[in-house]
Scaffold this motif. Structure first.
Motif, short mmCIF file in Angstrom:
data_model
loop_
_atom_site.label_atom_id
_atom_site.label_comp_id
_atom_site.label_asym_id
_atom_site.label_seq_id
_atom_site.Cartn_x
_atom_site.Cartn_y
_atom_site.Cartn_z
N ARG A 97 35.43 102.17 31.51
CA ARG A 97 35.21 101.73 31.90
C ARG A 97 35.10 99.92 31.21
NH1 ARG A 97 29.48 103.48 33.73
NH2 ARG A 97 29.46 100.87 34.27
N SER A 98 34.90 100.51 29.27
CA SER A 98 35.01 99.55 28.74
C SER A 98 36.51 99.34 28.53
CB SER A 98 34.07 99.99 27.27
OG SER A 98 34.83 99.11 26.63
N GLY A 158 43.32 102.76 14.94
CA GLY A 158 43.33 102.70 16.17
C GLY A 158 42.71 101.51 16.86
N PRO A 159 43.62 101.21 18.16
CA PRO A 159 42.34 100.42 18.99
C PRO A 159 40.81 101.56 19.49
CG PRO A 159 44.25 101.43 20.03
CD PRO A 159 44.61 102.16 18.85
N VAL A 160 39.94 100.23 18.94
CA VAL A 160 38.52 100.98 19.20
C VAL A 160 38.00 100.32 20.10
CG1 VAL A 160 38.63 101.77 16.81
CG2 VAL A 160 38.27 99.57 17.22
N ASN A 161 36.93 100.51 20.34
CA ASN A 161 35.34 100.21 21.26
C ASN A 161 34.71 98.99 20.44
OD1 ASN A 161 33.38 101.88 20.12
ND2 ASN A 161 34.35 102.90 21.61
N ALA A 162 34.01 98.24 20.84
CA ALA A 162 32.89 97.34 20.47
C ALA A 162 32.23 98.01 19.87
CB ALA A 162 32.11 96.27 21.40
N GLY A 163 31.60 99.28 20.03
CA GLY A 163 30.76 100.27 19.53
C GLY A 163 31.03 99.70 17.84
N TRP A 164 32.48 100.18 18.22
CA TRP A 164 33.16 101.45 16.69
C TRP A 164 33.07 99.41 16.15
CZ3 TRP A 164 36.47 99.38 12.87
CH2 TRP A 164 36.88 100.36 12.60
N TYR A 203 25.25 94.14 20.47
CA TYR A 203 26.74 94.56 21.03
C TYR A 203 27.29 93.40 22.00
CZ TYR A 203 29.34 97.71 24.33
OH TYR A 203 31.10 97.66 24.49
N THR A 204 26.54 92.49 22.72
CA THR A 204 27.14 91.42 23.19
C THR A 204 27.31 89.87 22.73
OG1 THR A 204 24.53 89.96 23.50
CG2 THR A 204 25.04 91.52 25.27
N THR A 205 26.96 90.23 20.86
CA THR A 205 26.98 89.48 20.89
C THR A 205 28.74 89.35 19.59
OG1 THR A 205 25.20 88.36 19.63
CG2 THR A 205 27.25 88.29 18.36
N VAL A 206 28.95 90.85 19.31
CA VAL A 206 30.37 91.37 19.14
C VAL A 206 31.65 91.15 20.77
CG1 VAL A 206 31.41 93.80 18.16
CG2 VAL A 206 28.85 93.19 17.57
N ILE A 207 30.76 91.70 21.62
CA ILE A 207 31.54 91.79 23.04
C ILE A 207 31.91 89.74 23.28
CG2 ILE A 207 31.56 91.43 25.62
CD1 ILE A 207 32.04 94.68 24.31
N THR A 208 31.21 89.17 22.69
CA THR A 208 31.89 87.52 22.87
C THR A 208 32.36 87.47 22.16
OG1 THR A 208 29.36 86.50 23.66
CG2 THR A 208 30.50 85.41 22.69
N ILE A 209 32.70 87.51 20.45
CA ILE A 209 33.57 87.76 19.47
C ILE A 209 35.12 87.85 19.56
CG2 ILE A 209 34.41 87.54 17.12
CD1 ILE A 209 32.17 85.35 17.67
#
Length: 135
Positions: A72-73, A32-38, A49-55
């Motif tokens: 907060r995310s 289902g919906p997941v956070n960037a860490g997942w 982590y910042t690369t994943v957020i950027t993508i």
């Protein structure tokens, strides 16, 4: 771009769009919906982590993923499959051209006979090329 290793253990650079495709693949496999860490863990790479957020943000800007506030995310989810993403890229290219008719005409004349027939069949469907619900 991020370095990865090839089958022989040599470092190589990811091709343009390769990381986006990997992130989309991870999101499609998500429960289902997941956070960037997942997503970062699912990729199994040593990505920052910042690369994943950027993508994820780039994919969001392209309409390929959706996001919803989760604390907060954000919780991220794929908005389309590979075919949908390819169609989105094609529409953006078309939207960026001043002579849409010329671009479409050149595109159609460059199709193989089989692809041209497939396109004709899709356009002739009473419900449209996306299926009965237009999805």
């Amino acid at each position: 771009m991020t370095d990865i290793t090839d089958g022989a253990g040599r470092a190589r650079r990811r091709g343009q769009g390769e990381l986006e495709a990997q992130v989309l693949g991870a999101l499609r496999r998500a429960p289902g919906p997941v956070n960037a860490g997942w997503v970062q863990e699912a990729l199994g790479d040593d990505l920052a982590y910042t690369t994943v957020i950027t993508i994820l943000t780039r994919l969001y800007d392209k309409g390929a993923v959706t996001r919803a506030r989760a604390g907060r995310s954000f919780a991220w989810q794929a908005a389309s499959d590979e075919a949908g993403l390819a169609a989105l890229r094609m529409r953006r290219v078309l939207d960026g051209e001043s002579d849409r008719e010329a671009v479409l005409a050149r595109f159609v004349t460059a199709l193989s006979p089989d692809d041209e027939q497939l396109l004709r069949d899709l356009l002739e469907r009473p419900e449209g090329p996306d299926g009965p619900e237009g999805d």
